[in-house]
Design a protein around this motif. Sequence first.
Motif, mmCIF file in Angstrom:
data_model
loop_
_atom_site.group_PDB
_atom_site.id
_atom_site.type_symbol
_atom_site.label_atom_id
_atom_site.label_comp_id
_atom_site.label_asym_id
_atom_site.label_seq_id
_atom_site.Cartn_x
_atom_site.Cartn_y
_atom_site.Cartn_z
ATOM 1 N N SER A 87 -25.535 23.530 -65.166
ATOM 2 C CA SER A 87 -25.433 24.070 -63.853
ATOM 3 C C SER A 87 -25.967 23.334 -62.874
ATOM 4 C CB SER A 87 -25.670 25.569 -64.043
ATOM 5 O OG SER A 87 -27.234 25.632 -64.171
ATOM 6 N N ASP A 88 -27.229 23.082 -63.021
ATOM 7 C CA ASP A 88 -27.915 22.169 -62.032
ATOM 8 C C ASP A 88 -27.105 20.975 -61.659
ATOM 9 O OD1 ASP A 88 -29.924 24.072 -61.702
ATOM 10 O OD2 ASP A 88 -31.370 22.991 -63.101
ATOM 11 N N ALA A 89 -26.664 20.386 -62.530
ATOM 12 C CA ALA A 89 -25.657 18.962 -62.468
ATOM 13 C C ALA A 89 -24.687 19.527 -61.699
ATOM 14 C CB ALA A 89 -25.623 18.209 -63.751
ATOM 15 N N GLN A 90 -23.829 20.480 -62.004
ATOM 16 C CA GLN A 90 -22.763 20.694 -61.143
ATOM 17 C C GLN A 90 -23.076 21.096 -59.813
ATOM 18 O OE1 GLN A 90 -20.786 24.373 -62.586
ATOM 19 N NE2 GLN A 90 -18.923 23.719 -61.607
ATOM 20 N N THR A 91 -24.248 21.834 -59.477
ATOM 21 C CA THR A 91 -24.689 22.145 -57.958
ATOM 22 C C THR A 91 -25.015 20.729 -57.394
ATOM 23 O OG1 THR A 91 -25.472 24.226 -58.836
ATOM 24 C CG2 THR A 91 -26.045 23.596 -56.718
ATOM 25 N N LEU A 92 -25.681 19.872 -58.200
ATOM 26 C CA LEU A 92 -25.987 18.408 -57.513
ATOM 27 C C LEU A 92 -24.663 17.768 -57.002
ATOM 28 C CD1 LEU A 92 -29.245 17.710 -59.408
ATOM 29 C CD2 LEU A 92 -29.037 18.140 -56.796
ATOM 30 N N GLY A 93 -24.057 17.956 -57.992
ATOM 31 C CA GLY A 93 -22.734 17.227 -57.550
ATOM 32 C C GLY A 93 -21.626 17.718 -56.137
#
Length: 134
Positions: A50-56
């Motif tokens: 979920s953090d990776a999606q937010t960073l994307g």
Amino acid sequence: MKPEKLSWVTIPLLISVVLSILGMLSLPFIGVLLNIVFGAAINDSSTSASDAQTLGLVRFFTGSTLWIIFFFSLAWTVFQFFTYRAVQEGKGWARVAAIVIAILGLLNFPIGTALGVFMLVGAFDPAVQQYAGR
């Protein structure tokens, strides 16, 4: 005949155009640097899905913001250049536009402030006012 203090308006305008162009040329490097940082954060082992999606998403909006800044900077630079040319020709609207550019330039401490003060002194000179009002 051009007044002496007309250069107090035109030279700071020309310097502002050059500085704006240099600022626009730096935007691709900022984009590359941000891509490297976001890429490293996304690929970090401690980053959750979920953090990776937010960073994307943040990466996408940051890139979009850089493009918007580029197009606004391009429009502002073109406006400054046309104002510079029109002030040299003695157009009345250009003196008013130079005053607006100078007032906005006062916010760009320290270089923009100095350029803005010179432009304001030159724009409010009686000889320049008469030259621009012909």
